[in-house]
Design a protein around this motif. Sequence first.
Motif, PDB file in Angstrom:
ATOM      1  N   ILE A 266       5.164  -0.632  -6.358  1.00  0.00           N
ATOM      2  CA  ILE A 266       4.151  -0.193  -5.393  1.00  0.00           C
ATOM      3  C   ILE A 266       3.891   1.275  -5.674  1.00  0.00           C
ATOM      4  O   ILE A 266       4.773   2.118  -5.489  1.00  0.00           O
ATOM      5  CB  ILE A 266       4.634  -0.411  -3.949  1.00  0.00           C
ATOM      6  CG1 ILE A 266       4.894  -1.900  -3.698  1.00  0.00           C
ATOM      7  CG2 ILE A 266       3.604   0.114  -2.957  1.00  0.00           C
ATOM      8  CD1 ILE A 266       5.439  -2.196  -2.319  1.00  0.00           C
ATOM      9  N   ALA A 267       2.678   1.593  -6.139  1.00  0.00           N
ATOM     10  CA  ALA A 267       2.397   2.926  -6.666  1.00  0.00           C
ATOM     11  C   ALA A 267       2.127   3.968  -5.597  1.00  0.00           C
ATOM     12  O   ALA A 267       2.213   5.166  -5.883  1.00  0.00           O
ATOM     13  CB  ALA A 267       1.209   2.856  -7.623  1.00  0.00           C
ATOM     14  N   SER A 268       1.831   3.549  -4.376  1.00  0.00           N
ATOM     15  CA  SER A 268       1.467   4.516  -3.334  1.00  0.00           C
ATOM     16  C   SER A 268       2.237   4.259  -2.045  1.00  0.00           C
ATOM     17  O   SER A 268       2.342   3.112  -1.604  1.00  0.00           O
ATOM     18  CB  SER A 268      -0.036   4.437  -3.046  1.00  0.00           C
ATOM     19  OG  SER A 268      -0.379   5.240  -1.926  1.00  0.00           O
ATOM     20  N   PRO A 269       2.793   5.314  -1.414  1.00  0.00           N
ATOM     21  CA  PRO A 269       3.469   5.146  -0.118  1.00  0.00           C
ATOM     22  C   PRO A 269       2.547   4.589   0.952  1.00  0.00           C
ATOM     23  O   PRO A 269       3.010   3.996   1.934  1.00  0.00           O
ATOM     24  CB  PRO A 269       3.934   6.568   0.222  1.00  0.00           C
ATOM     25  CG  PRO A 269       3.991   7.279  -1.091  1.00  0.00           C
ATOM     26  CD  PRO A 269       2.885   6.698  -1.899  1.00  0.00           C
ATOM     27  N   ALA A 270       1.241   4.773   0.778  1.00  0.00           N
ATOM     28  CA  ALA A 270       0.287   4.278   1.774  1.00  0.00           C
ATOM     29  C   ALA A 270       0.329   2.763   1.884  1.00  0.00           C
ATOM     30  O   ALA A 270      -0.008   2.198   2.939  1.00  0.00           O
ATOM     31  CB  ALA A 270      -1.127   4.739   1.410  1.00  0.00           C
ATOM     32  N   LEU A 271       0.755   2.081   0.828  1.00  0.00           N
ATOM     33  CA  LEU A 271       0.801   0.621   0.859  1.00  0.00           C
ATOM     34  C   LEU A 271       2.038   0.088   1.572  1.00  0.00           C
ATOM     35  O   LEU A 271       2.100  -1.096   1.898  1.00  0.00           O
ATOM     36  CB  LEU A 271       0.768   0.068  -0.575  1.00  0.00           C
ATOM     37  CG  LEU A 271      -0.459   0.416  -1.423  1.00  0.00           C
ATOM     38  CD1 LEU A 271      -0.355  -0.246  -2.781  1.00  0.00           C
ATOM     39  CD2 LEU A 271      -1.746   0.011  -0.708  1.00  0.00           C
ATOM     40  N   GLU A 272       3.023   0.941   1.813  1.00  0.00           N
ATOM     41  CA  GLU A 272       4.269   0.469   2.400  1.00  0.00           C
ATOM     42  C   GLU A 272       4.108   0.069   3.861  1.00  0.00           C
ATOM     43  O   GLU A 272       4.973  -0.616   4.416  1.00  0.00           O
ATOM     44  CB  GLU A 272       5.338   1.550   2.258  1.00  0.00           C
ATOM     45  CG  GLU A 272       5.693   1.832   0.799  1.00  0.00           C
ATOM     46  CD  GLU A 272       6.756   2.896   0.647  1.00  0.00           C
ATOM     47  OE1 GLU A 272       7.199   3.440   1.697  1.00  0.00           O
ATOM     48  OE2 GLU A 272       7.148   3.195  -0.495  1.00  0.00           O
ATOM     49  N   ASN A 273       3.029   0.483   4.488  1.00  0.00           N
ATOM     50  CA  ASN A 273       2.786   0.118   5.887  1.00  0.00           C
ATOM     51  C   ASN A 273       1.996  -1.183   6.029  1.00  0.00           C
ATOM     52  O   ASN A 273       1.794  -1.674   7.142  1.00  0.00           O
ATOM     53  CB  ASN A 273       2.027   1.247   6.608  1.00  0.00           C
ATOM     54  CG  ASN A 273       2.860   2.519   6.706  1.00  0.00           C
ATOM     55  OD1 ASN A 273       4.067   2.462   6.896  1.00  0.00           O
ATOM     56  ND2 ASN A 273       2.205   3.669   6.556  1.00  0.00           N
ATOM     57  N   LEU A 274       1.565  -1.752   4.922  1.00  0.00           N
ATOM     58  CA  LEU A 274       0.819  -3.000   4.980  1.00  0.00           C
ATOM     59  C   LEU A 274       1.741  -4.164   5.310  1.00  0.00           C
ATOM     60  O   LEU A 274       2.913  -4.166   4.944  1.00  0.00           O
ATOM     61  CB  LEU A 274       0.105  -3.256   3.655  1.00  0.00           C
ATOM     62  CG  LEU A 274      -0.981  -2.262   3.229  1.00  0.00           C
ATOM     63  CD1 LEU A 274      -1.535  -2.637   1.868  1.00  0.00           C
ATOM     64  CD2 LEU A 274      -2.098  -2.205   4.266  1.00  0.00           C
ATOM     65  N   LYS A 275       1.207  -5.168   6.003  1.00  0.00           N
ATOM     66  CA  LYS A 275       1.964  -6.368   6.357  1.00  0.00           C
ATOM     67  C   LYS A 275       1.339  -7.574   5.649  1.00  0.00           C
ATOM     68  O   LYS A 275       0.119  -7.672   5.523  1.00  0.00           O
ATOM     69  CB  LYS A 275       1.945  -6.588   7.876  1.00  0.00           C
ATOM     70  CG  LYS A 275       2.527  -5.418   8.679  1.00  0.00           C
ATOM     71  CD  LYS A 275       4.011  -5.253   8.439  1.00  0.00           C
ATOM     72  CE  LYS A 275       4.601  -4.109   9.242  1.00  0.00           C
ATOM     73  NZ  LYS A 275       4.563  -4.348  10.685  1.00  0.00           N
ATOM     74  N   LEU A 276       2.190  -8.485   5.230  1.00  0.00           N
ATOM     75  CA  LEU A 276       1.736  -9.634   4.446  1.00  0.00           C
ATOM     76  C   LEU A 276       2.095 -10.926   5.148  1.00  0.00           C
ATOM     77  O   LEU A 276       3.208 -11.102   5.639  1.00  0.00           O
ATOM     78  CB  LEU A 276       2.382  -9.598   3.054  1.00  0.00           C
ATOM     79  CG  LEU A 276       2.056 -10.760   2.111  1.00  0.00           C
ATOM     80  CD1 LEU A 276       0.571 -10.762   1.755  1.00  0.00           C
ATOM     81  CD2 LEU A 276       2.899 -10.661   0.845  1.00  0.00           C
ATOM     82  N   SER A 277       1.138 -11.859   5.176  1.00  0.00           N
ATOM     83  CA  SER A 277       1.373 -13.207   5.686  1.00  0.00           C
ATOM     84  C   SER A 277       0.881 -14.197   4.632  1.00  0.00           C
ATOM     85  O   SER A 277      -0.206 -14.033   4.072  1.00  0.00           O
ATOM     86  CB  SER A 277       0.640 -13.438   7.006  1.00  0.00           C
ATOM     87  OG  SER A 277       1.147 -12.593   8.027  1.00  0.00           O
ATOM     88  N   GLY A 278       1.698 -15.209   4.358  1.00  0.00           N
ATOM     89  CA  GLY A 278       1.332 -16.195   3.350  1.00  0.00           C
ATOM     90  C   GLY A 278       2.558 -16.939   2.865  1.00  0.00           C
ATOM     91  O   GLY A 278       3.676 -16.704   3.337  1.00  0.00           O
ATOM     92  N   VAL A 279       2.360 -17.858   1.932  1.00  0.00           N
ATOM     93  CA  VAL A 279       3.452 -18.657   1.376  1.00  0.00           C
ATOM     94  C   VAL A 279       3.465 -18.480  -0.138  1.00  0.00           C
ATOM     95  O   VAL A 279       2.445 -18.685  -0.805  1.00  0.00           O
ATOM     96  CB  VAL A 279       3.310 -20.151   1.723  1.00  0.00           C
ATOM     97  CG1 VAL A 279       4.453 -20.948   1.103  1.00  0.00           C
ATOM     98  CG2 VAL A 279       3.275 -20.347   3.233  1.00  0.00           C
ATOM     99  N   TYR A 280       4.613 -18.083  -0.676  1.00  0.00           N
ATOM    100  CA  TYR A 280       4.793 -17.924  -2.108  1.00  0.00           C
ATOM    101  C   TYR A 280       5.587 -19.119  -2.625  1.00  0.00           C
ATOM    102  O   TYR A 280       6.701 -19.380  -2.155  1.00  0.00           O
ATOM    103  CB  TYR A 280       5.543 -16.626  -2.398  1.00  0.00           C
ATOM    104  CG  TYR A 280       6.017 -16.479  -3.830  1.00  0.00           C
ATOM    105  CD1 TYR A 280       5.124 -16.150  -4.841  1.00  0.00           C
ATOM    106  CD2 TYR A 280       7.357 -16.649  -4.156  1.00  0.00           C
ATOM    107  CE1 TYR A 280       5.555 -16.011  -6.147  1.00  0.00           C
ATOM    108  CE2 TYR A 280       7.801 -16.511  -5.461  1.00  0.00           C
ATOM    109  CZ  TYR A 280       6.894 -16.188  -6.464  1.00  0.00           C
ATOM    110  OH  TYR A 280       7.331 -16.048  -7.743  1.00  0.00           O
TER     111      TYR A 280
END
Length: 312
Positions: A266-280
């Motif tokens: 993850i290249a940017s600290p700004a992305l660390e606050n994102l939340k993910l929903s889905g199935v891998y």
Amino acid sequence: MIPSENLLATRERAAEWIARLHADNCTEEDRAEFVQWMRGDADRAEAVELLTDYWELGGGVQAKGILQTAMVPDVRQSQMRRRVLLVLASVGTAALFPMNRSAKASRVLQTAVGHTLRTPLPDYGTCLLDSGSRMVLSEDGGRARLDQGQVLLLPRTRNAFHLSARNITVHLPEQTSTNIRTDSKCTDITAVRGQVLLRKGAASSKDVWIKTGQRLRIFQNGQISVDYPNIEALLSWQTGRLIFRNTPLPDAISQIQRYTTRQITIASPALENLKLSGVYFVSQGDMFLRMLPRLLPVKLEEHGNLYTLRPL
């Protein structure tokens, strides 16, 4: 008897090889080069045998510090072959190799990326080892050490079990099951059924009981958190899935990383606050990663064996 300079150099090289073969980024080329190195001199196999003993009993400690120790008695060739196989256990899918009877650990359970392993535990029940995981069992079968990855412990008897990870020890009373995961950033202990006793250090005042459905997270920086995760999502890895429900992106990437040989950053600290929903789905390989730009405001860059997530 003090080892000669040539023997010390051989042991030092063997220590470097052992550390390299246990590294997460060890490649097939590395393993092939190791095999060629081993074939060059009979002393090299004995050095690998000796230092692997120290590695296993020390929990993966640096072996160079014991290179000046005196020579130990010769071991039987069959034992040496088993030790060499142990070092190469990361080749192929799941592997289970016996160890020297005089060692404290009797078996090593290890899985390759994308594979799981279900195996019985003597006098306890069964364990399910996740992708890219490694666990060392004691000779008596009542104790284990989780070096990396994730394991689900399922009892079938009324006996207790003890498992260590990092600097903690988890005590499972009879009829207690737990899910334990450890990586470079965090160690998670979740009581799936029954209560789990967590012991840190020697003082009883540091003992903690983890209740059914509760997860205790111990981070590398010393911080501790307690929550109640969704058990279905937590254990979904058993069926070849990872279920994310409003999961922080770094946590989701950390879990996905266990199922792919590609390095994800993850290249940017700004992305660390994102939340993910889905199935891998593990069987779908990297398809889920390529779909991330449709799920989140990110762009995915591919460079050889590296995936990089950047903000839009």
